[in-house]
Structures are given as structure tokens and as C-alpha cells.
Design a protein around this motif. Structure first.
Motif, PDB file in Angstrom:
ATOM      1  N   ARG A  16      -6.422  14.257 -15.353  1.00 54.20           N
ATOM      2  CA  ARG A  16      -5.203  13.825 -14.674  1.00 54.20           C
ATOM      3  C   ARG A  16      -3.952  14.095 -15.516  1.00 54.20           C
ATOM      4  N   MET A  17      -4.098  13.992 -16.850  1.00 57.95           N
ATOM      5  CA  MET A  17      -2.942  14.175 -17.728  1.00 57.95           C
ATOM      6  C   MET A  17      -2.716  15.644 -18.103  1.00 57.95           C
ATOM      7  N   GLY A  18      -3.550  16.519 -17.504  1.00 55.02           N
ATOM      8  CA  GLY A  18      -3.293  17.953 -17.646  1.00 55.02           C
ATOM      9  C   GLY A  18      -3.927  18.625 -18.847  1.00 55.02           C
ATOM     10  N   TYR A  19      -4.886  17.970 -19.481  1.00 53.75           N
ATOM     11  CA  TYR A  19      -5.563  18.605 -20.626  1.00 53.75           C
ATOM     12  C   TYR A  19      -6.586  19.614 -20.110  1.00 53.75           C
ATOM     13  N   ARG A  20      -6.740  20.712 -20.844  1.00 56.68           N
ATOM     14  CA  ARG A  20      -7.679  21.758 -20.442  1.00 56.68           C
ATOM     15  C   ARG A  20      -8.541  22.164 -21.636  1.00 56.68           C
ATOM     16  N   ASP A  21      -9.741  22.699 -21.337  1.00 53.96           N
ATOM     17  CA  ASP A  21     -10.625  23.182 -22.419  1.00 53.96           C
ATOM     18  C   ASP A  21      -9.908  24.260 -23.210  1.00 53.96           C
TER      19      ASP A  21
ATOM     20  N   ASP B  23       0.830  -1.219   0.000  1.00 56.38           N
ATOM     21  CA  ASP B  23       0.000   0.000   0.000  1.00 56.38           C
ATOM     22  C   ASP B  23       0.858   1.259   0.000  1.00 56.38           C
ATOM     23  N   GLN B  24       1.920   1.254   0.846  1.00 54.23           N
ATOM     24  CA  GLN B  24       2.792   2.434   0.908  1.00 54.23           C
ATOM     25  C   GLN B  24       3.536   2.636  -0.404  1.00 54.23           C
ATOM     26  N   GLY B  25       4.037   1.532  -0.960  1.00 53.20           N
ATOM     27  CA  GLY B  25       4.759   1.614  -2.235  1.00 53.20           C
ATOM     28  C   GLY B  25       3.866   2.122  -3.350  1.00 53.20           C
ATOM     29  N   ARG B  26       2.656   1.580  -3.433  1.00 51.23           N
ATOM     30  CA  ARG B  26       1.717   2.022  -4.480  1.00 51.23           C
ATOM     31  C   ARG B  26       1.347   3.494  -4.301  1.00 51.23           C
ATOM     32  N   ALA B  27       1.126   3.888  -3.055  1.00 48.94           N
ATOM     33  CA  ALA B  27       0.749   5.288  -2.793  1.00 48.94           C
ATOM     34  C   ALA B  27       1.871   6.237  -3.227  1.00 48.94           C
ATOM     35  N   ARG B  28       3.127   5.846  -2.952  1.00 52.04           N
ATOM     36  CA  ARG B  28       4.255   6.712  -3.326  1.00 52.04           C
ATOM     37  C   ARG B  28       4.424   6.790  -4.846  1.00 52.04           C
ATOM     38  N   ILE B  29       4.250   5.645  -5.505  1.00 48.99           N
ATOM     39  CA  ILE B  29       4.358   5.650  -6.971  1.00 48.99           C
ATOM     40  C   ILE B  29       3.244   6.519  -7.562  1.00 48.99           C
ATOM     41  N   ALA B  30       2.020   6.333  -7.044  1.00 47.48           N
ATOM     42  CA  ALA B  30       0.869   7.092  -7.565  1.00 47.48           C
ATOM     43  C   ALA B  30       1.078   8.590  -7.363  1.00 47.48           C
ATOM     44  N   GLU B  31       1.632   8.955  -6.216  1.00 50.53           N
ATOM     45  CA  GLU B  31       1.878  10.372  -5.914  1.00 50.53           C
ATOM     46  C   GLU B  31       2.915  10.957  -6.885  1.00 50.53           C
ATOM     47  N   ALA B  32       3.990  10.195  -7.115  1.00 48.49           N
ATOM     48  CA  ALA B  32       5.035  10.662  -8.042  1.00 48.49           C
ATOM     49  C   ALA B  32       4.492  10.746  -9.473  1.00 48.49           C
ATOM     50  N   PHE B  33       3.650   9.794  -9.821  1.00 55.68           N
ATOM     51  CA  PHE B  33       3.061   9.770 -11.172  1.00 55.68           C
ATOM     52  C   PHE B  33       2.076  10.926 -11.346  1.00 55.68           C
ATOM     53  N   GLU B  34       1.349  11.239 -10.282  1.00 56.93           N
ATOM     54  CA  GLU B  34       0.406  12.365 -10.335  1.00 56.93           C
ATOM     55  C   GLU B  34       1.155  13.671 -10.597  1.00 56.93           C
ATOM     56  N   ALA B  35       2.342  13.783 -10.017  1.00 59.69           N
ATOM     57  CA  ALA B  35       3.147  15.001 -10.208  1.00 59.69           C
ATOM     58  C   ALA B  35       3.767  15.045 -11.603  1.00 59.69           C
ATOM     59  N   SER B  36       3.911  13.876 -12.231  1.00 56.28           N
ATOM     60  CA  SER B  36       4.506  13.807 -13.576  1.00 56.28           C
ATOM     61  C   SER B  36       3.652  12.836 -14.406  1.00 56.28           C
ATOM     62  N   PRO B  37       2.411  13.269 -14.759  1.00 59.44           N
ATOM     63  CA  PRO B  37       1.374  12.326 -15.201  1.00 59.44           C
ATOM     64  C   PRO B  37       1.564  11.692 -16.576  1.00 59.44           C
TER      65      PRO B  37
ATOM     66  N   ARG C  93      -3.109   3.971 -19.614  1.00 63.94           N
ATOM     67  CA  ARG C  93      -3.496   2.718 -18.941  1.00 63.94           C
ATOM     68  C   ARG C  93      -3.268   2.815 -17.431  1.00 63.94           C
ATOM     69  N   CYS C  94      -2.145   3.395 -17.024  1.00 60.13           N
ATOM     70  CA  CYS C  94      -1.877   3.545 -15.582  1.00 60.13           C
ATOM     71  C   CYS C  94      -2.932   4.426 -14.915  1.00 60.13           C
ATOM     72  N   HIS C  95      -3.292   5.530 -15.575  1.00 62.40           N
ATOM     73  CA  HIS C  95      -4.326   6.405 -14.997  1.00 62.40           C
ATOM     74  C   HIS C  95      -5.666   5.673 -14.891  1.00 62.40           C
ATOM     75  N   LEU C  96      -5.994   4.876 -15.898  1.00 63.01           N
ATOM     76  CA  LEU C  96      -7.243   4.103 -15.864  1.00 63.01           C
ATOM     77  C   LEU C  96      -7.269   3.186 -14.647  1.00 63.01           C
ATOM     78  N   HIS C  97      -6.174   2.458 -14.417  1.00 65.68           N
ATOM     79  CA  HIS C  97      -6.098   1.547 -13.262  1.00 65.68           C
ATOM     80  C   HIS C  97      -6.231   2.301 -11.946  1.00 65.68           C
ATOM     81  N   LEU C  98      -5.568   3.459 -11.868  1.00 67.32           N
ATOM     82  CA  LEU C  98      -5.600   4.224 -10.621  1.00 67.32           C
ATOM     83  C   LEU C  98      -6.986   4.796 -10.334  1.00 67.32           C
TER      84      LEU C  98
END
Length: 919
Positions: A319-324, A54-68, A294-299
Motif C-alpha cells: 500500500r505504501m508503494g514499496y517494490r522488490d 461510511d461515506q466520509g471514511r471511504a473518501r478519506i481512505a480513497e484520498a489516502f490510498e492516492a497519497s499513502p 498505523r492508518c494502513h494497518l487499521h484500514l
């Protein structure tokens, strides 16, 4: 275990911040000291590993969120975390949970499949191979079981096999799926020499010499997979993993490359000359992008999820930073990029397979080999592997118009273009400049491709995928791979355009004579083909802007049509067709074509028979090009009726388009339809109806309603349900005593049985009765089957008699599906007092849902508004309900304050209904 896991340095964050294998094993050793009982210790290990997971996944997800978009280091990070968990589970099993005297023998634990390749999404499967040298000892089986139960308790989706080297070779020879998994084997821990021996034996005993069969097996798998996923790249809810242009296609390239060339990294394909540096950069970009999605879909789903459904598209885009931007939603910008990458994957696949062909690894299709016929090709071309190829690229490109001629030659000979020739096109798009775009000879070649060889679909799609269409007509570029985020359009805008042109060619060829008699006859009698094809090609070219796409498109057509060699008068017609390409569809589907004013207004807008003919064909192609199932008999019947009435009006004048003429004709037809009725009885039947009754119904409905009204008691409701084949709907006729709100009660009854109303009209008689005609379809857009009619009749009767209260009963059924809630439809309400001589037309454009018509009609009834007829059009999640109404005194709704008050009530009903449906 001899081989310790070494910390990688290419993850999304430092490996030790995700998991540290030495610390995990040390913690397990400590837990054993404090838990002497196996059961308690086992639970302590599971708790410890669960926390690490859980801790490992949370850290990876957090890092991925910062660099999506940084997917490659992310997929490697999930692999590293899984390696640590598997290694720790094996440590616990070997050192603490197996009997002290256990003798499992030497074995290697290997990762296979995607896990072996080192790429994992957050919830990917964990595929393991326990490899023994000779046979699987009972103690090894027991050890494997302990490891697997520990991993399953961590809720990992583990697939496993325990085999000897001999087993692997035997099963790999029989099954290509197993062979592919072994191809991606990666040693984790245990006896490394065993894994090395297996790898050597796989290459020497199994892979070597079987390249051709492996490639064919993988390509057959690919074809079957694409068919299962819908068979084309522009599915609006694509599967990121299995769909056409998805990750599995890229992985197939890697498998084939590794199997045939022995590469360990795809970058080696550049050195081997399979890809250019630019093409390989495209490979990497597409791979990174698709893995990020695919990673964002799983998360988001918190489970394995590979289908990019509508609701997921919105969240992934965010999540990937797209805007209108500029009239387009962020999700549409995101999906355009998705489809462009999918196209890139298709191109790379084609290039790669060409190289395979050239090396005779991929067989030519059997029929091609047996019935090979070398077509005669023009100067500068040759036939290679039964495809059209260019003899000498340098001399070919000396005349840049040859870039266009290649596709014309492809259609002329009926041959597919060789991928090397396509590569040449992509590499030389820079040759297409303004001089070439304005060259009359270039226009002539392009128009020849469009008009001279039957169906231009194949050439246009290839030109589009290679970027040639956008290079030659730059105005086309913005709509390439442009997705429209709604449930109505099945294709991207460019693919929709090509589908429309395909349908036009099919009609012109006479393939759809039975289905489309009017359009087929128009084309057979002859129209200006050049104008029609160009107008259809440009009809949606203005999409994606804030301004109305028809207006933008007409402006673009004004500059593109002359470049394509059209004369001024032809350019004017193209511009008009693009500007008004929705006019006929809107008139037919959103207005009552039984109202003479509708036809009169449409005839005035069209003005000439030539424009009517071309607009009719364009409209048919536009609707059919939206996607499978969009065209139906209902739309066909509406368009046919509007076309025939307008054509008659243009030929004989607009004088016959009046209510008195129609009334006379309808009364005369009823007398002829009821020969057994006496004159007096017929006269009474005709006199009991107001003039509007004679406008909107066919004589068959008039005759049936006459029978239903005959000696009708005041307390009886008569219902007739009848299949209307021509309109692809069930016609429901009603006769009963008149009372307020009948339209709304009927709409409620029909909503309760899940019926979709597509057209409806109600009338009152001078002697206190009401009649109504509703055309309804089931949830799939078809007429009701005979077997379902009794229940339909029963529910309608109960509701009309007040035994079922529609307002209460409908609450549970009025729901919008979760995956469809992402769609936003702005509500627009308009009042039109010009479109009909005697009614105000209220048009409500809003989000569709099961009880919408009931809510709207109930609101109108409560405001003392009389509904004469309703026309209902749906476009995916969007509904346009049009009502022809009068106030309680039989007058139009002229007062602006009344209109504003009524609009506010309708908006409130819509808002409350949407809140209920979305809850």
C-alpha cells in the motif's frame, strides 16, 4: 450550542467533502419533521449518521490510498469526521430527543487523549469529557446517555467521563493517565468559557510545580510499556503504537514538552533549543511514517490494529508503494525503513531527556545518587550527571580520531556516554573520510574497542545507532536495520551481528562454561581473537544482494580486514571464515554425521585445527545470536559430535573414519552393554543386522533394540519412548515385522500427535524384522513430558496397526497459520551421490508444515525408494529435510531420468500439501 464547528483547511481532501456539520444538522431537523415518534426518529438519525460516517471514511481512505504516506492530513481528517458525528449526535439529543423542559445546565463537550490532540487513525478510540461547572444535573446525565447511545450505535469505540472542574483537578492529581488525557483536552462545543477555566486551573493548580513527578511517571510508564512489548527496538513484529521507537514514545516526548515547557506544537522545541532543525525534521519524518503505517494497518484489518504482524507487513509495504529490488522483497525494504525510524525516535528521546536532566527535571537514578563514585576520565573528558561528556567540542574535534576514542573511553571507564557527546558525533560524521578509514591508528582504536574491554556490545550498538559504524566501515551501511522477512531471524542483520559478538564475549569471559563446554574450552586454550571478532562482525555483511551472501561477504572481508590492521595470513582466515560460516551448521544439521563420509568431507574442507576451532565458535555464536530459543541441546549435541569427530580425524588421520572401524567398535560396545546375555544369543543378535545398523546409533539404543527384538512375535509392535537429555528430545525406538513404507507410516503416526521429527533412521534385519529410531520434540521444541507419553504410544500403535489412516486423519491438522502465510519459500530439491559411500542424499528445501515429512516419505515409498535415515532441520517457516536413500535393488539413484521423475513427484506432493495447508 453556541460554537459551530469551523471547516479546517489542512486535511487530506476538502473538509466539506468529508462531512459538513451544518448539512448534517439540517438533515436531522428534516428527519424530525418526518418522524414524530422518538424511536423512529432515533433510528433515522443513526442511519443518517452511519451513512455520513461510511461515506466520509471511504473518501478519506480513497484520498489516502492516492497519497499513502501523507499521514498528518489523514489523521486530522478522521478527527474532523468524528467531530462532525459527535456534534450532530449532540444536536439531535439536545434539540429533538431531550424533554422540552429539560435543564441540563451549562456544560462544555471536550475531546481528550489522542482525539483531543487531533490525531486519529481510522478506528481510534473516541474519548469525550462532558464538563459541568458545579455538579452534573440529572437532565445533563440523561442528555449524555442519549448522545452516547447514538455514538455507540454508530459502532464508535467511545470512552467518556462527566465531571466538574473540581472533579478533574482531584482525579488528575491522583492518576497520571487522567492527567495526561486532560493535558490534551480540546474544546468541541458548548460553553467555551468552562473549558477555558479548566485549562487555566489545570496549569495553575495541577501542572505547575509537579513537572519532575510527571516526567518520572511518564518515563516509568515508558519503561513498563517497552518491557511488555519485548524490551528492544528490533522486534520482528513490532507494535507501531506501544513498541520501542513507536508512536507512544513520540507522544510521550510531546506530553513532557507540553507539561514542562508549555508548548502547544512540537516545532516550538527548536525555538527552545531542545532540538536542532535537523533533529526536529527527523521527529516529523518518524511521526508521519509511523502514523501512515498505523492508518494502513487499521484500514487493512478494518478494526483497531497496531501490531505489525508478518502478514500485515506485506500488505502495508504494498500500500505504501514499496517494490522488490536487487534480491530483496518489498516488505524487507519497508521494514528496514521502519526500524531506521524507530532508531531515530530512540535518539530523539535520548536528546530530549538530556535536556530534562540538565534542567534537573529528571532525577538521577537513586543508586547513582547514593553510591556516586566519580571515575577518573582521560584528558578532554568530564563527568556530567554521572555520564562521560566532552569538555570542549571544538578542541576535541581537532583530532577526528577522538570520535572513535570516545567509545573506547566509555568502555574503559564503564560509563554511559552523555547524549550531548552523542549529538556531537552525529553532527560530525562527515569528518570520517577515506583518509581516516585507512589510518592504522584509527584501526587500532577501533580494534581496541572491540577486543580490550570485556564485552563490546554496548559501544557497538551505540556506534551503530549513531551512524558511526556505517561511516567508519561503509560496507556495513546496507545491513543497518535490514530485516530478513522470515520466522527464523528475531533481529535485524546489524542487531544479529551485535548479538553474536555479545555471545562471543560472554563465552570468552567464562560465563557459559556449563552450557557451552566445547566453545569455552577452545577460547580458554587460545585462538586468534582478532581474526575471530572481525570474522564474526563481517559474517553477514553480504546480505541483501542477489548473490549468495557468504560469497559477497568474503569479497567484502578481503577489503575490510586489511583496513582494520590484520596481517595477510589473518585476512585469509577471516575471508575463509566468512565464506564458509554456514558450513559447520549445515553439515551438523542437514547431514547424517553418523556417516563417516560426512566427517571426512568436512575435515577435508576445514583442513586445520585452527580453522575448525574458530569455525566452531563462530557457528555457536551465529546460532545463539539468531534469537531466544534458537539454540538448544539438540543443536549443541550435533555440533559437539561433529567437532569432536573432526578434531580426532585431523589429529590421528582420516583412516579411522570408515564403516568397518565403527562397526567393530559398536559390536564390542553392545557385548559389554549386555553382560547377562549368553555368547550364542549375542552372536545371533549381532549377525541378524546389516553393516549400516552399526553406524548411526549409540550403544544404549542398540542394547534397547536388542531387548525389543528378543523373541518378538510377527504380529507385535514394540515401542520404547525415552527422554534423551543430551539431545533435548524424546527418543522413540520401534521394533516390528518388516513391510514396505514403514518410515512413512511412522512419520504419519508422529505427525498425527503433533510431534516434530528432528532425526530418524530405519533398518531391516536379515530375518525379516524392522527397527527404527526417531528423535522427536513437541510443538515448542522440547522433549515430551512423561505424562504425555501414554497417549503418544497409543496413537502410534493405532496408526501402525491401520486402525487410524494417517493420510485422512492428518488433513485437518496440516494447516499453516494465517499470519504465517505471507512467507514464501522456494522449493529446491537436490540429489547428491558423492556425500555418502552407499546412499544417495536427497535434500528437500521447502516451506515447513505439520505433514511435510509424511508427504515426502509417502512419495518416496510409492516410488520404491528405501529410506535409511532422515535429518530434519527447520529455520522458522523453512524446512530442510535430508534423506539417505537407495533404490529397490539397494543401489544409489544414479539415473538422471529417475532423479527428474522423483523430483517431479516430490514437487507435486509439496504443492498439493501446501494448497491443503493454506486453505
Amino acid at each position: 450550542m453556541k460554537d459551530e464547528l469551523s471547516l479546517p483547511d489542512d486535511l487530506i481532501l476538502p473538509a466539506e467533502e468529508i462531512a459538513d456539520p451544518a448539512s448534517l444538522k439540517a438533515a436531522i431537523d428534516v428527519a424530525r419533521k418526518t418522524h414524530s415518534a422518538d424511536k423512529a426518529f432515533r433510528q433515522a438519525v443513526v442511519d443518517l449518521l452511519n451513512d455520513a460516517k461510511d461515506q466520509g471514511r471511504a473518501r478519506i481512505a480513497e484520498a489516502f490510498e492516492a497519497s499513502p504516506r501523507n499521514s498528518a492530513p489523514t489523521t486530522r481528517a478522521y478527527c474532523w469526521l468524528t467531530d462532525c458525528l459527535v456534534d450532530a449526535a449532540l444536536h439531535a439529543a439536545t434539540h429533538h430527543l431531550s424533554p422540552k423542559d429539560a435543564k441540563p445546565g451549562p456544560f462544555a463537550l471536550c475531546a481528550v487523549g489522542g482525539y483531543g490532540r487531533g490525531e486519529m487513525a481510522p478506528h481510534s478510540d473516541v474519548d469525550l469529557l462532558f464538563l459541568a461547572s458545579t455538579k452534573i444535573a440529572p437532565d445533563l446525565e440523561a442528555l449524555i446517555e442519549i448522545v452516547l447511545y447514538l455514538l455507540w450505535d454508530l459502532h464508535l469505540k467511545v470512552g467518556h467521563s462527566s465531571r466538574t472542574i473540581k472533579d478533574c483537578l482531584k482525579l488528575g492529581a491522583e492518576d497520571y493517565t487522567i492527567r495526561t488525557a486532560l493535558l490534551e483536552m480540546r474544546f468541541l462545543t458548548g460553553k467555551r468559557s468552562l473549558a477555558s477555566d479548566l485549562e487555566a486551573r489545570l496549569w495553575s493548580d495541577l501542572f505547575s510545580g509537579s513537572e519532575k513527578q510527571f516526567v518520572e511517571a511518564k518515563l516509568n510508564e515508558r519503561q513498563a510499556r517497552h518491557t511488555r512489548q519485548g524490551g528492544q527496538r528490533y522486534m520482528v513484529e513490532p507494535n507501531v503504537k506501544e513498541g520501542k521507537g513507536g508512536l507512544r514514545d513520540l507522544q510521550s516526548l510531546y506530553w513532557i514538552a507540553k507539561y514542562v515547557h508549555g508548548v502547544s506544537n512540537t516545532s516550538q522545541l527548536v525555538t527552545l533549543g531542545v532540538f536542532t532543525k535537523e533533529e526536529y525534521a527527523g521527529f516529523r519524518k518518524a511521526d508521519d511514517f509511523l502514523w501512515a503505517v498505523r492508518c494502513h494497518l487499521h484500514l487493512i484489518a478494518d478494526r483497531a490494529m497496531d501490531q505489525l504482524t508478518f502478514d500485515m507487513q506485506v500488505e502495508v509495504a504494498d500500500r505504501m508503494g514499496y517494490r522488490d529490488r536487487a534480491g530483496r522483497r518489498a516488505v524487507e525494504v519497508f521494514m528496514q525503513e521502519y526500524f531506521r525510524h524507530a532508531t531515530e525516535v530512540g535518539e530523539l528521546t535520548r536528546i530530549f531527556l538530556t535536556k530534562m536532566e540538565a534542567a534537573h527535571v529528571k532525577s538521577e537514578p537513586l543508586l547513582d545518587r547514593v553510591f556516586r563514585r566519580r571515575p577518573s576520565v582521560g584528558k578532554g573528558y568530564e563527568v556530567v550527571m554521572n555520564r562521560l561528556a566532552v569538555k570542549d567540542e571544538a578542541s576535541f574535534l581537532k583530532d577526528k580520531l577522538n570520535i572513535l576514542r570516545l567509545f573506547d573511553e566509555g568502555l574503559r571507564t564503564g560509563m554511559l556516554i552523555h547524549p550531548d557527546a552523542m549529538r556531537m558525533i552525529t553532527a560530525n560524521l562527515g569528518l570520517i573520510d577515506d583518509e581516516m578509514r585507512n589510518d592504522p591508528e584509527a584501526a587500532k582504536i577501533f580494534m581496541g574497542t572491540l577486543l580490550n574491554h570485556g564485552n563490546p556490545e554496548r559501544a557497538l550498538r551505540r556506534m551503530n545507532e549513531l551512524g558511526l559504524l556505517a561511516a567508519f566501515i561503509p560496507e556495513f551501511e546496507p545491513i543497518v536495520a535490514m530485516m530478513q522477512f522470515n520466522m527464523y531471524h528475531h533481529y535485524t542483520v546489524d542487531e544479529h551481528t551485535i548479538q553474536c559478538l555479545r555471545h562471543l564475549a560472554l563465552i570468552e569471559h567464562g560465563d557459559l562454561k556449563e552450557e557451552l563446554p566445547v566453545a569455552s574450552t577452545i577460547l580458554k586454550e587460545g585462538v586468534n581473537r582478532k581474526v575471530l571478532y572481525v570474522a564474526l562482525m563481517l559474517h553477514d555483511i553480504g546480505k541483501g544482494r542477489e548473490e549468495d551472501h557468504s560469497i559477497v561477504g568474503a569479497r567484502i572481508a578481503r577489503t575490510v580486514a586489511p583496513r582494520l590492521g590484520l596481517k595477510p595470513a589473518e585476512c585469509d582466515t577471516v575471508e575463509w571464515l566468512v565464506r564458509y560460516h554456514l558450513l559447520m551448521s549445515d553439515m551438523a544439521q542437514k547431514r547424517d554425521i553418523a556417516d563417516p563420509r560426512t566427517v571426512r568431507d568436512f575435515a577435508k574442507a576445514v583442513r586445520t585445527r585452527e580453522r575448525l576451532d574458530m569455525l566452531c565458535v563462530l557457528t555457536v555464536c551465529d546460532i545463539r545470536g539468531v534469537g531466544p530459543g534458537t539454540w538448544n541441546n539438540w543443536k549443541a549435541a550435533l555440533l559437539r559430535a561433529l567437532y569432536r569427530q573432526t578434531r580426532r580425524a585431523l589429529e590421528t588421520g582420516l583412516e579411522d573414519l570408515n564403516r568397518q572401524y565403527r562397526e567393530r567398535e559398536a559390536r564390542k560396545a553392545l557385548r559389554e552393554a549386555l553382560p547377562e546375555w549368553g555368547k550364542g544369543e549375542l552372536d545371533r543378535e549381532i549377525r541378524r543386522h546389516y553393516p549400516t545398523y552399526w553406524q548411526g546409533l549409540h550403544v544404549t539404543a542398540h542394547a534397547q533394540l536388542a531387548e525389543m527384538l528378543r523373541e518378538l512375535p510377527e504380529d507385535e509392535i514394540r515401542i520404547d519412548l525415552h527422554l534423551d537429555d543430551e539431545r533435548d528430545a524424546t527418543r522413540a525406538l520401534f521394533a516390528m515385522s518388516d513391510h514396505p513404507g514403514i518410515f512413512s507410516r511412522l512419520a504419519g503416526a508422529l505427525a498425527l500427535v503433533g510431534a516434530n521429527v528432528v532425526d530418524a533412521r530405519t533398518y531391516t534385519t536379515k530375518d525379516g524384522f524392522a527397527t527404527a529410531a526417531f528423535w522427536i520434540q513437541d510443538a515448542d521444541g522440547h522433549p515430551y513430558e512423561e505424562s504425555r507419553l501414554p497417549r503418544l504410544r497409543q496413537m502410534i500403535t493405532k496408526t501402525l496397526k491401520g486402525e487410524v489412516i494417517a493420510r485422512e486423519a492428518i488433513k485437518d491438522r496440516d494447516k499453516i497459520k494465517k499470519r504465517e502465510r505471507a512467507f514464501k519459500v522456494n522449493t529446491a530439491i537436490s540429489f547428491d551421490n558423492e556425500g555418502s559411500e552407499i546412499y544417495t542424499i536427497i535434500e528437500v528445501d521447502t516451506r515447513d508444515r505439520p505433514a511435510l515429512l509424511f508427504d515426502l516419505t509417502r512419495t518416496l515409498a510409492a516410488a520404491n525408494v528405501q529410506i535409511a535415515s532422515a535429518v530434519i532441520a527447520t529455520y522458522g517457516e523453512q524446512a530442510v529435510d535430508t534423506f539417505y536413500v537407495k533404490d529397490m535393488f539397494g543401489l544409489k539413484l544414479y539415473s538422471e531420468s529417475k532423479q527428474k521423475s522423483l523430483e517431479a513427484k516430490l514437487r507435486q506432493a509439496i504443492s498439493e500439501g501446501q494448497e491443503r495447508a493454506g486453505s
